[in-house]
Design a protein around this motif. Structure first.
Motif, PDB file in Angstrom:
ATOM      1  N   GLN A 156     -59.780   5.260  12.299  1.00 14.86           N
ATOM      2  CA  GLN A 156     -58.555   5.873  12.785  1.00 14.86           C
ATOM      3  C   GLN A 156     -58.908   6.733  13.997  1.00 14.86           C
ATOM      4  O   GLN A 156     -59.996   7.302  14.061  1.00 14.86           O
ATOM      5  CB  GLN A 156     -57.943   6.734  11.673  1.00 14.86           C
ATOM      6  N   ASN A 157     -57.981   6.803  14.965  1.00 16.81           N
ATOM      7  CA  ASN A 157     -58.226   7.623  16.152  1.00 16.81           C
ATOM      8  C   ASN A 157     -58.382   9.087  15.775  1.00 16.81           C
ATOM      9  O   ASN A 157     -57.749   9.580  14.852  1.00 16.81           O
ATOM     10  CB  ASN A 157     -57.079   7.472  17.156  1.00 16.81           C
ATOM     11  N   SER A 158     -59.235   9.783  16.519  1.00 18.52           N
ATOM     12  CA  SER A 158     -59.492  11.198  16.307  1.00 18.52           C
ATOM     13  C   SER A 158     -58.847  11.994  17.431  1.00 18.52           C
ATOM     14  O   SER A 158     -58.710  11.505  18.543  1.00 18.52           O
ATOM     15  CB  SER A 158     -61.000  11.435  16.291  1.00 18.52           C
ATOM     16  N   GLY A 159     -58.482  13.221  17.146  1.00 24.03           N
ATOM     17  CA  GLY A 159     -57.892  14.069  18.169  1.00 24.03           C
ATOM     18  C   GLY A 159     -56.403  13.830  18.328  1.00 24.03           C
ATOM     19  O   GLY A 159     -55.770  13.187  17.500  1.00 24.03           O
ATOM     20  N   ARG A 160     -55.852  14.350  19.428  1.00 18.92           N
ATOM     21  CA  ARG A 160     -54.408  14.252  19.634  1.00 18.92           C
ATOM     22  C   ARG A 160     -54.031  13.469  20.882  1.00 18.92           C
ATOM     23  O   ARG A 160     -52.876  13.449  21.276  1.00 18.92           O
ATOM     24  CB  ARG A 160     -53.821  15.651  19.689  1.00 18.92           C
ATOM     25  N   SER A 161     -54.986  12.805  21.520  1.00 20.71           N
ATOM     26  CA  SER A 161     -54.691  12.053  22.738  1.00 20.71           C
ATOM     27  C   SER A 161     -54.223  10.635  22.450  1.00 20.71           C
ATOM     28  O   SER A 161     -53.451  10.066  23.211  1.00 20.71           O
ATOM     29  CB  SER A 161     -55.926  11.992  23.635  1.00 20.71           C
ATOM     30  N   TYR A 162     -54.704  10.054  21.356  1.00 21.54           N
ATOM     31  CA  TYR A 162     -54.352   8.672  21.013  1.00 21.54           C
ATOM     32  C   TYR A 162     -53.616   8.636  19.678  1.00 21.54           C
ATOM     33  O   TYR A 162     -53.841   9.467  18.799  1.00 21.54           O
ATOM     34  CB  TYR A 162     -55.604   7.798  20.932  1.00 21.54           C
ATOM     35  N   CYS A 163     -52.768   7.647  19.543  1.00 17.24           N
ATOM     36  CA  CYS A 163     -51.930   7.468  18.363  1.00 17.24           C
ATOM     37  C   CYS A 163     -52.779   7.328  17.093  1.00 17.24           C
ATOM     38  O   CYS A 163     -53.767   6.607  17.078  1.00 17.24           O
ATOM     39  CB  CYS A 163     -51.073   6.223  18.569  1.00 17.24           C
ATOM     40  N   PRO A 205     -49.018  13.272  16.825  1.00 19.52           N
ATOM     41  CA  PRO A 205     -50.007  12.298  17.289  1.00 19.52           C
ATOM     42  C   PRO A 205     -49.629  10.835  17.030  1.00 19.52           C
ATOM     43  O   PRO A 205     -50.363  10.080  16.405  1.00 19.52           O
ATOM     44  CB  PRO A 205     -51.272  12.704  16.523  1.00 19.52           C
ATOM     45  N   TYR A 206     -48.446  10.439  17.500  1.00 17.36           N
ATOM     46  CA  TYR A 206     -48.006   9.043  17.465  1.00 17.36           C
ATOM     47  C   TYR A 206     -47.548   8.653  18.865  1.00 17.36           C
ATOM     48  O   TYR A 206     -46.982   9.482  19.587  1.00 17.36           O
ATOM     49  CB  TYR A 206     -46.838   8.843  16.497  1.00 17.36           C
ATOM     50  N   CYS A 207     -47.750   7.384  19.228  1.00 11.63           N
ATOM     51  CA  CYS A 207     -47.227   6.864  20.491  1.00 11.63           C
ATOM     52  C   CYS A 207     -45.710   6.705  20.352  1.00 11.63           C
ATOM     53  O   CYS A 207     -45.154   6.870  19.266  1.00 11.63           O
ATOM     54  CB  CYS A 207     -47.899   5.534  20.830  1.00 11.63           C
ATOM     55  N   LEU A 208     -45.040   6.359  21.443  1.00  5.14           N
ATOM     56  CA  LEU A 208     -43.578   6.214  21.400  1.00  5.14           C
ATOM     57  C   LEU A 208     -43.139   5.143  20.407  1.00  5.14           C
ATOM     58  O   LEU A 208     -42.162   5.329  19.681  1.00  5.14           O
ATOM     59  CB  LEU A 208     -43.047   5.901  22.797  1.00  5.14           C
ATOM     60  N   HIS A 209     -43.863   4.033  20.341  1.00  6.96           N
ATOM     61  CA  HIS A 209     -43.514   2.960  19.399  1.00  6.96           C
ATOM     62  C   HIS A 209     -43.590   3.448  17.951  1.00  6.96           C
ATOM     63  O   HIS A 209     -42.679   3.241  17.164  1.00  6.96           O
ATOM     64  CB  HIS A 209     -44.442   1.757  19.589  1.00  6.96           C
ATOM     65  N   HIS A 210     -44.685   4.109  17.589  1.00  4.95           N
ATOM     66  CA  HIS A 210     -44.856   4.541  16.205  1.00  4.95           C
ATOM     67  C   HIS A 210     -44.008   5.763  15.863  1.00  4.95           C
ATOM     68  O   HIS A 210     -43.725   6.002  14.687  1.00  4.95           O
ATOM     69  CB  HIS A 210     -46.342   4.766  15.893  1.00  4.95           C
ATOM     70  N   LEU A 211     -43.563   6.529  16.857  1.00  2.00           N
ATOM     71  CA  LEU A 211     -42.594   7.590  16.585  1.00  2.00           C
ATOM     72  C   LEU A 211     -41.275   6.994  16.119  1.00  2.00           C
ATOM     73  O   LEU A 211     -40.604   7.537  15.249  1.00  2.00           O
ATOM     74  CB  LEU A 211     -42.346   8.436  17.835  1.00  2.00           C
ATOM     75  N   THR A 218     -53.533  -6.219  13.169  1.00  2.00           N
ATOM     76  CA  THR A 218     -54.967  -6.282  13.462  1.00  2.00           C
ATOM     77  C   THR A 218     -55.797  -5.416  12.520  1.00  2.00           C
ATOM     78  O   THR A 218     -57.018  -5.523  12.503  1.00  2.00           O
ATOM     79  CB  THR A 218     -55.235  -5.809  14.904  1.00  2.00           C
ATOM     80  N   ASN A 219     -55.126  -4.531  11.755  1.00  2.00           N
ATOM     81  CA  ASN A 219     -55.779  -3.565  10.884  1.00  2.00           C
ATOM     82  C   ASN A 219     -56.729  -2.656  11.675  1.00  2.00           C
ATOM     83  O   ASN A 219     -57.762  -2.238  11.176  1.00  2.00           O
ATOM     84  CB  ASN A 219     -56.504  -4.246   9.719  1.00  2.00           C
ATOM     85  N   GLN A 220     -56.372  -2.395  12.925  1.00  2.00           N
ATOM     86  CA  GLN A 220     -57.152  -1.544  13.821  1.00  2.00           C
ATOM     87  C   GLN A 220     -56.278  -0.369  14.278  1.00  2.00           C
ATOM     88  O   GLN A 220     -55.055  -0.465  14.276  1.00  2.00           O
ATOM     89  CB  GLN A 220     -57.629  -2.339  15.043  1.00  2.00           C
ATOM     90  N   PRO A 221     -56.895   0.718  14.715  1.00  2.99           N
ATOM     91  CA  PRO A 221     -56.112   1.846  15.223  1.00  2.99           C
ATOM     92  C   PRO A 221     -55.306   1.452  16.464  1.00  2.99           C
ATOM     93  O   PRO A 221     -55.745   0.627  17.263  1.00  2.99           O
ATOM     94  CB  PRO A 221     -57.166   2.886  15.599  1.00  2.99           C
ATOM     95  N   CYS A 222     -54.135   2.043  16.596  1.00  6.25           N
ATOM     96  CA  CYS A 222     -53.299   1.827  17.780  1.00  6.25           C
ATOM     97  C   CYS A 222     -54.075   2.275  19.014  1.00  6.25           C
ATOM     98  O   CYS A 222     -54.797   3.268  18.982  1.00  6.25           O
ATOM     99  CB  CYS A 222     -52.013   2.633  17.639  1.00  6.25           C
ATOM    100  N   THR A 223     -53.939   1.555  20.101  1.00  5.31           N
ATOM    101  CA  THR A 223     -54.661   1.883  21.330  1.00  5.31           C
ATOM    102  C   THR A 223     -53.806   2.634  22.337  1.00  5.31           C
ATOM    103  O   THR A 223     -54.262   2.939  23.437  1.00  5.31           O
ATOM    104  CB  THR A 223     -55.208   0.609  21.995  1.00  5.31           C
ATOM    105  N   GLU A 224     -52.561   2.955  21.968  1.00  2.29           N
ATOM    106  CA  GLU A 224     -51.660   3.648  22.892  1.00  2.29           C
ATOM    107  C   GLU A 224     -51.905   5.151  22.876  1.00  2.29           C
ATOM    108  O   GLU A 224     -52.311   5.728  21.874  1.00  2.29           O
ATOM    109  CB  GLU A 224     -50.201   3.375  22.511  1.00  2.29           C
ATOM    110  N   ARG A 225     -51.635   5.775  24.026  1.00  9.78           N
ATOM    111  CA  ARG A 225     -51.780   7.226  24.142  1.00  9.78           C
ATOM    112  C   ARG A 225     -50.528   7.937  23.618  1.00  9.78           C
ATOM    113  O   ARG A 225     -49.433   7.379  23.647  1.00  9.78           O
ATOM    114  CB  ARG A 225     -52.018   7.613  25.593  1.00  9.78           C
ATOM    115  N   VAL A 226     -50.707   9.156  23.182  1.00  5.03           N
ATOM    116  CA  VAL A 226     -49.608  10.015  22.760  1.00  5.03           C
ATOM    117  C   VAL A 226     -48.955  10.573  24.017  1.00  5.03           C
ATOM    118  O   VAL A 226     -49.670  10.935  24.965  1.00  5.03           O
ATOM    119  CB  VAL A 226     -50.154  11.167  21.876  1.00  5.03           C
ATOM    120  N   PRO A 227     -47.619  10.638  24.095  1.00  3.19           N
ATOM    121  CA  PRO A 227     -46.980  11.232  25.267  1.00  3.19           C
ATOM    122  C   PRO A 227     -47.487  12.663  25.492  1.00  3.19           C
ATOM    123  O   PRO A 227     -47.723  13.406  24.534  1.00  3.19           O
ATOM    124  CB  PRO A 227     -45.496  11.231  24.911  1.00  3.19           C
TER     125      PRO A 227
END
Length: 136
Positions: A27-34, A56-62, A41-50
């Protein structure tokens, strides 16, 4: 997967920014990435947080919520209503985000879903927040 992944986006001074993963959980760490997981894909989202977001979710996951969990009607007791279940096996330590508007208890629409963390500090009311799955 390595603990950090270059995402190819130019950073400060033209350097590539690095997306860091948590040590024991994919899972992504910090608050820069979703923080959400893409269930396909069972992988962490690669989108940035606004930049102006504290969640700490991108626009899609919000809007859609974390793909690793889903909200369904309770299968055996319809009086319970909706429940949250995992779509995939979640490792110990997987982080989810409970978010909503911070309001006074008197102004809270979803009293049974609200959470209070500080005495006299108001409550987090998830009512009418699109994509907020943990309120169920």
């Amino acid at each position: 997967m390595s603990p950090s992944v270059a995402n190819g986006v130019g950073g400060v001074g033209g350097q590539q920014e690095v997306r860091k993963l948590r040590r024991k959980v994919n899972q992504n760490s910090g608050r820069s990435y979703c923080w959400a997981t893409c269930v396909e894909t069972n992988q962490p989202c690669t989108e940035r947080v606004p930049e102006d977001s504290n969640i700490p979710y991108c626009l899609h996951h919000l809007r859609a919520g974390d793909s690793a969990i889903e909200v369904i009607d309770h299968p055996t007791n319809k009086d319970v209503g909706k429940i949250v279940v995992a779509r995939v096996d979640l490792p110990k330590g997987y982080k989810l985000v409970y978010w909503g508007r911070r309001v006074r208890w008197k102004g809270c629409k979803g009293e049974d879903r609200a959470m209070s963390y500080l005495q006299n500090g108001g409550v987090i009311d998830p009512y009418d927040c699109e994509g907020q799955q943990l309120q169920y």
